[in-house]
Design an enzyme around this catalytic site. Structure first.
Site, PDB file in Angstrom:
ATOM      1  N   TYR A  52       0.830  -1.197   0.000  1.00  0.00           N
ATOM      2  CA  TYR A  52       0.000   0.000   0.000  1.00  0.00           C
ATOM      3  C   TYR A  52       0.874   1.261   0.000  1.00  0.00           C
ATOM      4  O   TYR A  52       1.753   1.416   0.852  1.00  0.00           O
ATOM      5  CB  TYR A  52      -0.920   0.038   1.222  1.00  0.00           C
ATOM      6  CG  TYR A  52      -2.021  -0.999   1.220  1.00  0.00           C
ATOM      7  CD1 TYR A  52      -2.348  -1.722   0.074  1.00  0.00           C
ATOM      8  CD2 TYR A  52      -2.748  -1.255   2.381  1.00  0.00           C
ATOM      9  CE1 TYR A  52      -3.357  -2.668   0.092  1.00  0.00           C
ATOM     10  CE2 TYR A  52      -3.767  -2.203   2.401  1.00  0.00           C
ATOM     11  CZ  TYR A  52      -4.068  -2.909   1.260  1.00  0.00           C
ATOM     12  OH  TYR A  52      -5.071  -3.844   1.291  1.00  0.00           O
ATOM     13  N   SER A 220     -13.725  -3.612   0.792  1.00  0.00           N
ATOM     14  CA  SER A 220     -14.573  -2.838  -0.136  1.00  0.00           C
ATOM     15  C   SER A 220     -16.056  -2.975   0.191  1.00  0.00           C
ATOM     16  O   SER A 220     -16.867  -3.346  -0.669  1.00  0.00           O
ATOM     17  CB  SER A 220     -14.307  -3.235  -1.594  1.00  0.00           C
ATOM     18  OG  SER A 220     -13.079  -2.734  -2.034  1.00  0.00           O
ATOM     19  N   PRO A 221     -16.466  -2.678   1.427  1.00  0.00           N
ATOM     20  CA  PRO A 221     -17.859  -2.875   1.829  1.00  0.00           C
ATOM     21  C   PRO A 221     -18.845  -1.898   1.205  1.00  0.00           C
ATOM     22  O   PRO A 221     -20.057  -2.091   1.332  1.00  0.00           O
ATOM     23  CB  PRO A 221     -17.805  -2.678   3.350  1.00  0.00           C
ATOM     24  CG  PRO A 221     -16.658  -1.738   3.561  1.00  0.00           C
ATOM     25  CD  PRO A 221     -15.643  -2.158   2.543  1.00  0.00           C
ATOM     26  N   GLY A 225     -18.533  -4.446  -7.392  1.00  0.00           N
ATOM     27  CA  GLY A 225     -17.527  -5.069  -8.245  1.00  0.00           C
ATOM     28  C   GLY A 225     -16.118  -4.751  -7.782  1.00  0.00           C
ATOM     29  O   GLY A 225     -15.888  -4.356  -6.637  1.00  0.00           O
ATOM     30  N   PHE A 231     -21.798   2.155  -4.286  1.00  0.00           N
ATOM     31  CA  PHE A 231     -23.220   2.069  -4.621  1.00  0.00           C
ATOM     32  C   PHE A 231     -24.048   3.059  -3.811  1.00  0.00           C
ATOM     33  O   PHE A 231     -25.116   3.490  -4.247  1.00  0.00           O
ATOM     34  CB  PHE A 231     -23.740   0.646  -4.410  1.00  0.00           C
ATOM     35  CG  PHE A 231     -23.557   0.106  -3.017  1.00  0.00           C
ATOM     36  CD1 PHE A 231     -24.489   0.351  -2.021  1.00  0.00           C
ATOM     37  CD2 PHE A 231     -22.440  -0.643  -2.696  1.00  0.00           C
ATOM     38  CE1 PHE A 231     -24.317  -0.134  -0.733  1.00  0.00           C
ATOM     39  CE2 PHE A 231     -22.260  -1.143  -1.416  1.00  0.00           C
ATOM     40  CZ  PHE A 231     -23.193  -0.890  -0.427  1.00  0.00           C
TER      41      PHE A 231
END
Length: 311
Positions: A52, A220-221, A225, A231
């Protein structure tokens, strides 16, 4: 904040994790404020990976240690986890003993700590020699540099192959999971149907982890995709989903982010949610979902609103 024990360890951990993949987007002082906010919200678990960093390998680990001015007093309040096994410079995976040990030593130096609570193997290496991995784990554990071991993005057979040789139980598997990315549960719900949802894309890894006392961490909650964008608030692509989430959020008097978190933490597998946000408000909003237990009706309503079938 809800806490759970990671099976086969002595670690009591918050069910929300501060993920540090994007930490270098912030200045040192802003990063310190974000980390402090997480700790004030009673998050005690901090996730890293050696790759990272926007400019160089390990930059986020180094940035984190600078931000908190790492010392023994701070360190004992944290559960630190990092990942290794990706050679980002040459774009391949490397589970060799030399790479694993070098990666851990470098992460410890950057994080300014003597030990990691958990080390994860980041992505499966098809050239893995499990006996070599076992040697690396034994050496790291015996030296006190790593307390526990886990994996990320691994399927059941890959974990079984590893555990045939290592003496240390795999205690964590970090997997992608959100309301808009649900392969972990889709095939089980649509079993034996001709629908695309019935395709088993993950070898029933969620059930495997539950059967073998492996804690699942959802990365990635809030994404749909593979890094295709959030979302939440996307009323163009996910109008029904946002409508339902916002309706339920009003019922609980919390932000929509909290409901997105609660949808995951309501699952009886005691899944930890990795928050990759760099915004303090989003961090606080997410923490409000830690202890919310959605009703079965609400959970399914959200799942269906994301476009999934419940036969």
């Amino acid at each position: 904040m809800k806490y759970n024990r990671i099976a086969n360890t002595d670690l009591q951990v918050s069910n929300l994790i501060m993920g540090n993949m994007r930490l270098t987007e912030l200045s040192v002082s802003a990063a310190e404020k974000l980390i402090r906010t997480a700790m004030e919200e009673n998050i005690n678990f901090f996730d890293h990976a050696d790759i990272y960093g926007s400019e160089f390998v390990g930059q986020c680990e180094e940035h984190f240690a600078k931000a908190v001015q790492m010392n023994a007093g701070i360190r004992e309040k944290m559960v630190l986890q990092t990942k290794c096994g990706i050679n980002s410079a040459k774009n391949y995976y490397d589970f060799s003993k030399e790479h694993i040990i070098d990666s851990v030593n470098n992460s410890l130096n950057r994080l300014k700590t003597d030990y990691l609570d958990i080390l994860l193997l980041h992505r499966p290496d098809p050239l893995m020699d499990p006996e070599e991995v076992a040697e690396a784990f034994d050496e790291l554990h015996a030296s006190g540099k790593v307390r526990y071991f886990g994996v990320s993005n691994h399927n059941p057979a890959q974990i079984q192959l590893l555990e045939k040789y290592i003496r240390h139980k795999v205690v964590v598997n970090q997997l992608q999971f959100s309301i808009a990315h649900t392969p972990l549960i889709d095939a089980g719900i649509a079993l034996n149907m001709g629908a695309d949802q019935a395709i088993n894309r993950d070898s029933s890894i969620l059930e495997y982890c539950r059967l073998h006392d492996i804690t699942v961490q959802a990365w990635s909650p809030f994404q749909t995709g593979f890094f295709k964008g959030p979302f939440l608030g996307d009323h163009e692509k996910f109008p029904k989903l946002n409508e339902v989430i916002e309706q339920i959020a009003r019922k609980y008097d919390v932000p929509n982010t909290a409901i997105a978190v609660a949808w995951i933490t309501t699952h009886p597998a005691d899944i930890q949610v990795v928050l990759g946000t760099t915004k303090m408000k989003r961090m606080k909003d997410a923490c409000k979902g830690s202890e919310i237990k959605l009703t079965r009706e609400e959970w399914y309503e959200i799942y269906k609103a994301a476009g999934n079938i419940v036969p």
